[in-house]
Design an enzyme around this catalytic site. Structure first.
Site, PDB file in Angstrom:
ATOM      1  CB  SER A 193      -2.526   6.053   7.859  1.00 38.45           C
ATOM      2  OG  SER A 193      -2.676   7.076   6.894  1.00 38.45           O
TER       3      SER A 193
ATOM      4  CE1 TYR B 291      -9.516   1.497   7.539  1.00 41.08           C
ATOM      5  CE2 TYR B 291      -8.304  -0.518   7.030  1.00 41.08           C
ATOM      6  CZ  TYR B 291      -9.419   0.105   7.557  1.00 41.08           C
ATOM      7  OH  TYR B 291     -10.438  -0.641   8.114  1.00 41.08           O
ATOM      8  CB  CYS B 292      -6.119   6.938   9.175  1.00 42.70           C
ATOM      9  SG  CYS B 292      -5.445   8.148   8.012  1.00 42.70           S
ATOM     10  CG  PHE B 293     -12.011   9.116   7.374  1.00 46.14           C
ATOM     11  CD1 PHE B 293     -12.985   8.143   7.208  1.00 46.14           C
ATOM     12  CD2 PHE B 293     -12.259  10.387   6.870  1.00 46.14           C
ATOM     13  CE1 PHE B 293     -14.185   8.421   6.549  1.00 46.14           C
ATOM     14  CE2 PHE B 293     -13.452  10.678   6.222  1.00 46.14           C
ATOM     15  CZ  PHE B 293     -14.409   9.693   6.059  1.00 46.14           C
TER      16      PHE B 293
ATOM     17  CE1 TYR C 200     -14.514   2.203   5.994  1.00 45.43           C
ATOM     18  CE2 TYR C 200     -15.231   4.443   5.513  1.00 45.43           C
ATOM     19  CZ  TYR C 200     -15.527   3.119   5.770  1.00 45.43           C
ATOM     20  OH  TYR C 200     -16.829   2.708   5.787  1.00 45.43           O
TER      21      TYR C 200
END
Length: 363
Positions: free
Chosen positions: A102, A94-96, A123
């Site tokens: 991602s 995952y990223c934000f 996230y």
């Protein structure tokens, strides 16, 4: 088509490992259990890309990102991801917001023959899912509060019960002036995330009751969200009635025997000095409530016990300052709190009696 998921419940229930490709500064603000920070960009690289985005727009920022993370830099970061997946085959990513970082990471691993699932919404979406679990309306069990004088072994008993939630364990703090550990407490966000994990698992197990220690809202620097704290406080109270000498034994084990081992393992030969400073500072924090004479008495008892231990290796004299603090500081304070409480006390007994009662009551 890229493999994505928003089955956050499965991630919680199966304790799935996660790769967080956000920058370290983002990870430090808050992350998830079983997540490791293997960023696609460093803090400085992310800062440069962010400035370019503001000044020149998205395309220029993307171009700079690919320039900064290329060649050996890119290869090393991809290798770190692949090494983690090799050890944790079910890992997700995952990223934000589940966007470029991602997606690009996922593509780069695909180029190396490694498929990985990324979190839809990243996230932010997973965090929102966990926040929902902190709402009292999410719960389907009735709280029961375990109370008792300091040193009664409430946490020890909680950890013997399948339907308990150890709030102090989640906060990594024992909820007193002496409650801190060598290891720091989690951030508030991480505490909430870890608590949500525990609540989701508890609900999945179908327990009728949720057993918690009778805590204040604050546990060290961490705090229980207000609506959830009020929900917990509505639970009936079960009191552990443990004799003072037994409580001294329990406290000696935790705050002297076990705590000194931690300090020695962490600091080596200066570990006992560090431990002595930690206990001394704890006593200083309650000096006003102890009063001058009793404060001086406790500090002398601690100093005498410490010097005796250094000379002989015997820890037994520590029972004197522990007994004084329990009897003259914590016991009157807890008695006052209990007298003010309107919560019904439905059972009172010693360690074994309370344990048996809870097993039978919660069947």
């Amino acid at each position: 088509m890229a493999n994505t998921t928003d089955d956050f419940k499965r991630i919680v229930l199966e304790d799935i490992s996660l790769i967080d490709v956000r920058a370290p500064i983002e990870y430090e603000r808050g992350a998830f259990k079983h997540a490791v920070n293997l960023p696609i960009m460093t803090d400085d690289e992310r800062h440069q890309v962010g400035l370019t985005y503001k000044e020149k727009g998205n395309e220029a920022a993307r171009k700079l990102g690919y320039q900064l993370v290329s060649g050996d830099t890119k290869s090393k970061r991809v290798k770190n991801w692949l090494n983690h997946i090799e050890k944790n085959p079910n890992t997700m990513l995952y990223c934000f917001r589940g966007g470029d970082r991602s997606r690009i990471s996922q593509e780069w691993m695909k180029d190396e023959g490694q498929d990985i699932t990324r979190l839809k919404g990243g996230y932010k979406a997973f965090r929102n899912y966990l926040i929902q679990a902190l709402d009292p309306s999410y719960q389907n069990s009735t709280p029961l509060l375990l109370g008792g004088y300091t040193g009664s072994g409430k946490t020890i008993l909680l950890n013997k019960l399948k339907n308990s939630i150890d709030l102090e364990g989640l906060a990594n703090h024992r909820g007193s002036s002496f409650g801190s550990y060598i290891e720091p407490q989690p951030s508030q966000i991480n505490f909430e995330n870890n608590l949500a994990y525990a609540l989701i698992k508890h609900k999945q197990q179908g327990h009728r009751h949720m057993i918690l220690e009778d805590e204040g809202r604050h546990i060290g620097k961490c705090y229980i969200p207000s609506s959830l704290s009020e929900f917990f406080k509505k639970g009936n109270l079960i009191l552990m009635d443990v004799p003072l000498l037994r409580r001294v034994e329990i406290t000696l084990d935790e705050y002297v025997h076990d705590s000194q081992k931690r300090y020695l393992n962490t600091y080596g030969e200066i570990g006992l000095e560090k431990w002595y400073s930690y206990i001394s500072n704890g006593i200083k924090r309650i000096k006003k409530r102890l009063g001058g004479n009793r404060y001086n008495q406790v500090m002398k008892q601690l100093k005498d016990a410490y010097n005796h231990q250094i000379k002989t290796g015997d820890q037994s004299l520590h029972t004197f300052w522990i007994e004084t603090i329990l009897r003259d500081y914590y016991d009157p304070m807890y008695q006052y709190q209990i007298e003010k409480r309107t919560t019904p006390i439905i059972f009172k007994g010693d360690e074994q009696e309370v344990f048996q009662y809870l097993q039978e009551y919660c069947q």
